[in-house]
Design a protein around this motif. Structure first.
Motif, PDB file in Angstrom:
ATOM      1  N   LYS A 164       4.907  11.364  -2.955  1.00 54.11           N
ATOM      2  CA  LYS A 164       5.506  10.072  -3.549  1.00 54.11           C
ATOM      3  C   LYS A 164       6.852  10.413  -4.029  1.00 54.11           C
ATOM      4  N   LEU A 165       7.705   9.569  -3.716  1.00 50.30           N
ATOM      5  CA  LEU A 165       9.300   9.536  -4.058  1.00 50.30           C
ATOM      6  C   LEU A 165       9.289   8.569  -5.300  1.00 50.30           C
ATOM      7  N   LYS A 173       0.911  -1.188  -0.005  1.00 52.64           N
ATOM      8  CA  LYS A 173       0.095   0.024   0.036  1.00 52.64           C
ATOM      9  C   LYS A 173       1.087   1.194   0.096  1.00 52.64           C
ATOM     10  N   SER A 174       2.268   1.002   0.226  1.00 55.01           N
ATOM     11  CA  SER A 174       3.003   2.330   0.463  1.00 55.01           C
ATOM     12  C   SER A 174       4.335   2.291  -0.576  1.00 55.01           C
ATOM     13  N   THR A 175       4.278   1.212  -1.025  1.00 49.99           N
ATOM     14  CA  THR A 175       5.565   0.891  -1.926  1.00 49.99           C
ATOM     15  C   THR A 175       5.159   0.258  -3.054  1.00 49.99           C
ATOM     16  N   SER A 176       6.042   0.576  -4.280  1.00 43.09           N
ATOM     17  CA  SER A 176       6.090  -0.304  -5.604  1.00 43.09           C
ATOM     18  C   SER A 176       7.516  -0.442  -6.201  1.00 43.09           C
ATOM     19  N   PHE A 223      19.165   7.688 -15.265  1.00 45.86           N
ATOM     20  CA  PHE A 223      18.663   7.449 -13.974  1.00 45.86           C
ATOM     21  C   PHE A 223      18.010   8.824 -13.564  1.00 45.86           C
ATOM     22  N   GLY A 224      16.909   8.938 -12.738  1.00 43.77           N
ATOM     23  CA  GLY A 224      16.142  10.056 -12.321  1.00 43.77           C
ATOM     24  C   GLY A 224      15.506   9.680 -10.896  1.00 43.77           C
ATOM     25  N   VAL A 225      15.346  10.766 -10.420  1.00 44.97           N
ATOM     26  CA  VAL A 225      14.794  10.821  -9.010  1.00 44.97           C
ATOM     27  C   VAL A 225      13.449  11.932  -9.261  1.00 44.97           C
ATOM     28  N   SER A 226      12.233  11.709  -8.734  1.00 44.36           N
ATOM     29  CA  SER A 226      11.283  12.576  -8.711  1.00 44.36           C
ATOM     30  C   SER A 226      10.482  12.562  -7.390  1.00 44.36           C
ATOM     31  N   TYR A 227      10.201  13.581  -7.034  1.00 46.20           N
ATOM     32  CA  TYR A 227       9.242  13.758  -5.698  1.00 46.20           C
ATOM     33  C   TYR A 227       7.992  14.711  -5.932  1.00 46.20           C
ATOM     34  N   ILE A 228       6.903  14.062  -5.508  1.00 40.43           N
ATOM     35  CA  ILE A 228       5.762  14.767  -5.636  1.00 40.43           C
ATOM     36  C   ILE A 228       5.284  15.315  -4.340  1.00 40.43           C
ATOM     37  N   ILE A 264      14.446  -0.453 -13.709  1.00 40.81           N
ATOM     38  CA  ILE A 264      14.071  -0.595 -12.253  1.00 40.81           C
ATOM     39  C   ILE A 264      13.143   0.585 -12.144  1.00 40.81           C
ATOM     40  N   ASN A 265      12.010   0.513 -11.701  1.00 39.85           N
ATOM     41  CA  ASN A 265      11.040   1.711 -11.273  1.00 39.85           C
ATOM     42  C   ASN A 265      10.512   1.543 -10.000  1.00 39.85           C
ATOM     43  N   ALA A 266      10.831   2.370  -8.955  1.00 43.16           N
ATOM     44  CA  ALA A 266      10.547   2.159  -7.564  1.00 43.16           C
ATOM     45  C   ALA A 266      10.162   3.585  -7.116  1.00 43.16           C
ATOM     46  N   ASN A 267       8.824   3.206  -6.406  1.00 47.37           N
ATOM     47  CA  ASN A 267       7.984   4.207  -5.706  1.00 47.37           C
ATOM     48  C   ASN A 267       7.549   4.035  -4.373  1.00 47.37           C
ATOM     49  N   VAL A 268       7.650   5.176  -3.624  1.00 47.50           N
ATOM     50  CA  VAL A 268       7.123   5.086  -2.229  1.00 47.50           C
ATOM     51  C   VAL A 268       6.182   6.046  -1.827  1.00 47.50           C
ATOM     52  N   PHE A 269       5.118   6.004  -1.159  1.00 48.23           N
ATOM     53  CA  PHE A 269       3.904   6.895  -1.056  1.00 48.23           C
ATOM     54  C   PHE A 269       4.006   7.020   0.396  1.00 48.23           C
ATOM     55  N   THR A 270       3.502   8.211   0.914  1.00 46.00           N
ATOM     56  CA  THR A 270       3.052   8.809   2.032  1.00 46.00           C
ATOM     57  C   THR A 270       1.668   8.845   2.417  1.00 46.00           C
ATOM     58  N   GLU A 271       1.145   8.865   3.345  1.00 39.56           N
ATOM     59  CA  GLU A 271      -0.252   8.946   3.532  1.00 39.56           C
ATOM     60  C   GLU A 271      -0.858  10.261   3.164  1.00 39.56           C
ATOM     61  N   ASN A 272      -0.021  11.242   3.109  1.00 39.77           N
ATOM     62  CA  ASN A 272      -0.805  12.183   2.629  1.00 39.77           C
ATOM     63  C   ASN A 272      -0.433  12.962   0.952  1.00 39.77           C
TER      64      ASN A 272
END
Length: 762
Positions: free
Chosen positions: A299-300, A259-262, A347-352, A288-296
């Motif tokens: 997304k990183l 629910k918080s990672t992919s 390679f890239g890092v993105s933050y919403i 490789i595609n990785a995502n981390v979510f927070t409750e609010n």
């Protein structure tokens, strides 16, 4: 009275204790982005709420076990069982049945395809499954207005609405992004075939000048998105495919979603001997595609892709060899065993980050590199490219003049370091040994920079009428340092193009629900390459100007027959000034000039129909077409006047038609007919190709082996009727040393492939 008050307070406290809150977040299963305005309904009670801009929702319930029904425009409705505080993320699958409701995520402000005042084509995962998965470029021929020239797996040129058709060997004048990371080089060149079909979840193609959103991209923009993991699912898969011409591909993939990672990862190895001599191909790539979510809703994300390629080059053929001996390689390329090899990574890092429900920011940092070695008959090229940059975008929902509106603004910066050396190729001195490195011929270093500052405003003028307006300001410069001192020519110098302002405005009007008309005006530009700015004497031509164009467009998007039939038509006119023409002055040298104006007038149409014949059998026919009226308005080159002639390198018309038949979600049959009209081969219009038609067929069967084992088998035939055609052409080819000009790349004859895949779900 006291007893009544006591009972009332007791019941109230019990009711309040029983009332509980379920919190969660609605996300797109393909892009993992938040879905706004999704409806969350408690089945049975009728209580509902809507998700906010960050995808979050809260709904009160008086039971411990409830069923939530989640629906959103453009997505398949889903029901899930939930307990209070147990649901955090709910993923929705984009709907295929109603294409118009697909959400366009590559624009500065996300909107449904129906309400976007632009011509945009979306290729889903299902569309990617229709093709031979060893050849990604095939899928772009399904987009009306896009034509793919493909001489080999590593020799692909795309043009959109005829822009880029004059390119000699590569795609240019088109911007492309992978998960928001630029793929187009600082000089505007694009290599699309580095990426594997099975690593991609969705492709969006925005056609026509789009510089108001992306800077230098006269032809349009291609946005590609990596695969993602499914929520609460872990799996690993392997697949293999074999085909004609010694083609073999194997793929390993794995994904894990909570629910918080992919996390999604894939690796593939593709090899082929090729249809033609000196045509072997080997590519290894991993993603490789990785995502981390927070409750609010924040997304990183991290994206990494690496490609290693070695592909031999048969090159183009003259007319005699094309007709009588299409399997052969061009003589000098065969003798030198010419090829290209490189290692490439991005390679890239993105933050919403959501500052509030109405205000958000997305910032991306990236770096990419390419290290290449290419022996050609005329020389051997060594080149290295390293680029880095950043892109940030703010989105704000607000009331403007009491109207619902959304504002997007931001900036993008790109910095590229490029070095190039050429050497003598001594293959003629070493019989049957292929290319041999000789003395240095040139040694250059380049710095390329550009910056974009952009903004877009969407206004809801009424419930039926929407206005979209925006702009981009671009600055582009480069520096060239000539490190080769053995000759008397010093090509060193700096050059900065004038700041370019690119506006755009579009209107979309809903005639009736599900049917919209739109109109748009947009500006675009493309800058010359460093090589094009050099004069024959090796000096920088400071008078050379970027190509610029204005696109006028009107179109209709509509659903019929209870959303089973979708139709789209676009009429456009693009006027391009300062046409950049690459004049060939030697076998490996081109000089750019601004030679005139071109008119690109055309009509594009899309028709898709969904028919449910029985509860288990469905059929989905489709038809895409483009009618192209591209000509030189003013074009004088080397004292020859070509004004009024048709533009070479692009077909007069293209038709793409077929159907998909599905049975019980297990068996699917795909058919496709590509019909291509006449293509002019030179500016004088004295030579042209013949019309051709290519039919492809593919079948796929999915089934379960055991409870956790899923399998699939696929097979297909490309070019079923064994049509003889030129799959790519070289406009304005020139013969040197008395040789006939080589215009043609022969297409592959009838060929076959068979694949099998196995997937284990943990």
């Amino acid at each position: 009275m006291k007893k009544f008050i006591l009972v009332f307070l007791l019941l109230s406290s019990i009711s309040e204790a029983l009332a509980q809150v379920v919190k969660g977040k609605i996300i797109d299963a393909t892009t993992l982005g938040p879905i706004e305005n999704a409806k969350v309904l408690e089945v049975g009670s009728g209580v509902f709420t809507f998700s906010g801009a960050s995808g979050n929702f809260e709904i009160e319930t008086s039971t411990t076990n409830i069923i939530l029904e989640v629906s959103a425009l453009g997505y398949v409705t889903r029901q899930i069982k939930a307990n209070p505080n147990s649901v955090k993320s709910i993923s929705l699958i984009p709907s295929r049945e109603n294409l118009s409701e697909v959400v366009i995520t590559g624009a500065l402000i996300s909107k449904t395809l129906q309400n976007t005042p632009a011509s945009i084509s979306v290729l889903s995962t299902k569309d990617l499954q229709k093709i031979d998965n060893s050849n990604l470029a095939q899928v772009f021929n399904a987009v009306p207005g896009v034509y793919v020239n493909q001489g080999a797996l590593n020799t692909t040129k795309l043009n959109i609405r005829g822009i880029g058709a004059r390119s000699q060997y590569s795609t240019n004048r088109i911007q492309a992004y992978f998960n928001g990371i630029p793929l187009t080089s600082g000089e505007g060149e694009l290599t699309i075939d580095d990426f594997d079909v099975e690593a991609i979840s969705k492709i969006e193609v925005i056609k026509g000048p789009t510089s108001s959103m992306y800077g230098a991209g006269l032809g349009g923009v291609i946005n590609m998105y990596a695969g993602n993991a499914e929520i609460d699912k872990a799996q690993i898969g392997i697949s293999s495919q074999v085909g004609s011409f010694g083609t073999y591909k194997k793929t390993v993939s794995a994904s894990h979603g909570t629910k918080s990672t992919s996390l999604f990862a894939t690796f593939n190895d593709l090899e082929s001997d090729g249809y033609r001599d000196n045509g072997s191909y080997k590519r290894q790539s991993g993603l490789i595609n990785a995502n981390v979510f927070t409750e609010n809703g924040n997304k990183l994300s991290f994206l990494g892709n690496f490609t290693k390629l070695k592909a031999f080059i048969p090159s183009s053929l003259n007319e005699n060899d094309y007709v009588n001996d299409p399997e052969k390689a061009a003589f000098t390329w065969g003798k030198s065993r010419g090829y290209e090899s490189y290692e490439r990574g991005l390679f890239g890092v993105s933050y919403i980050h959501h500052f509030s429900t109405d205000f958000a920011n997305q910032t991306s940092l990236f770096v990419n590199f390419r290290d290449a070695y290419e022996p050609r008959p005329f020389n051997i090229l060594k080149e290295k490219r390293v680029a880095t940059g950043a892109r940030t975008k703010f989105n704000l929902q607000l009331k403007l003049f009491k109207l619902d509106s959304e504002l997007s603004f931001g900036a993008e910066y790109y910095k590229e370091w490029y070095s190039m050396q050429t050497f003598e190729n001594l293959y003629q001195d070493f019989e049957d040994q292929g290319s041999v490195l000789g003395a240095v011929l040139s040694n250059n270093e380049q710095d390329r920079n550009y910056a974009n500052f952009f903004g877009q405003l969407n206004l809801e003028l009424s419930k039926k009428l929407n206005l979209e307006t925006g702009f981009n300001i671009n600055t582009t410069s480069y520096g060239l340092e000539d490190l080769y001192v053995a000759d008397e020519i010093d090509q060193s110098g700096d050059y900065r193009f004038k700041t370019t302002f690119s506006p755009r405005m579009g209107l979309s009007y809903e005639i009736v629900p599900g049917r919209n008309i739109y109109t748009a005006i947009s500006h675009g530009f493309s800058t010359p390459t460093v090589e094009e700015t050099l004069t024959p004497e090796g000096q920088i031509n400071t008078d050379l100007k970027p190509e610029t164009g204005i696109n006028y467009e009107i179109g209709f998007k509509g659903n019929w027959l209870d959303n089973r039939l979708y139709t789209e038509i676009a009429l456009y006119s693009i006027q391009i000034d300062n046409l950049l023409v690459a004049q060939r002055i030697s076998e490996d040298q081109y000089v750019g000039i601004n030679a005139g104006k071109t008119n690109h007038n055309g009509i594009e149409t899309t028709i898709k129909y969904n028919v449910q014949l029985t509860p288990k059998i469905r059929i989905q026919p489709y038809f895409n077409a483009a009618f192209n009226y591209f000509e030189f308005e003013e074009f004088v080159n080397r004292e020859e006047d070509f004004s009024g002639n048709k533009l070479p390198g692009v077909p007069k018309s293209t038709f793409n038609s077929g159907f998909e038949i599905g049975y019980a979600n297990n068996f699917t049959l795909f058919t496709n007919l590509l019909a291509v009209g006449e293509i002019m081969l030179n500016d004088a219009n004295s030579l042209s190709t013949d019309n051709y038609q290519v039919i492809d067929i593919k079948a796929r069967y999915d089934f379960k082996v055991f409870n956790n084992f899923e399998a699939n088998i696929s097979a297909g035939i490309n070019n079923v009727l064994d049509e003889k055609y030129a799959s790519s052409v070289l406009p304005n080819a020139v013969g040197f040393g008395g040789a006939a000009p080589r215009y043609y790349y022969p297409g592959n004859p009838r060929n076959y492939f068979v694949g099998v895949g196995l997937n284990y779900v943990f």
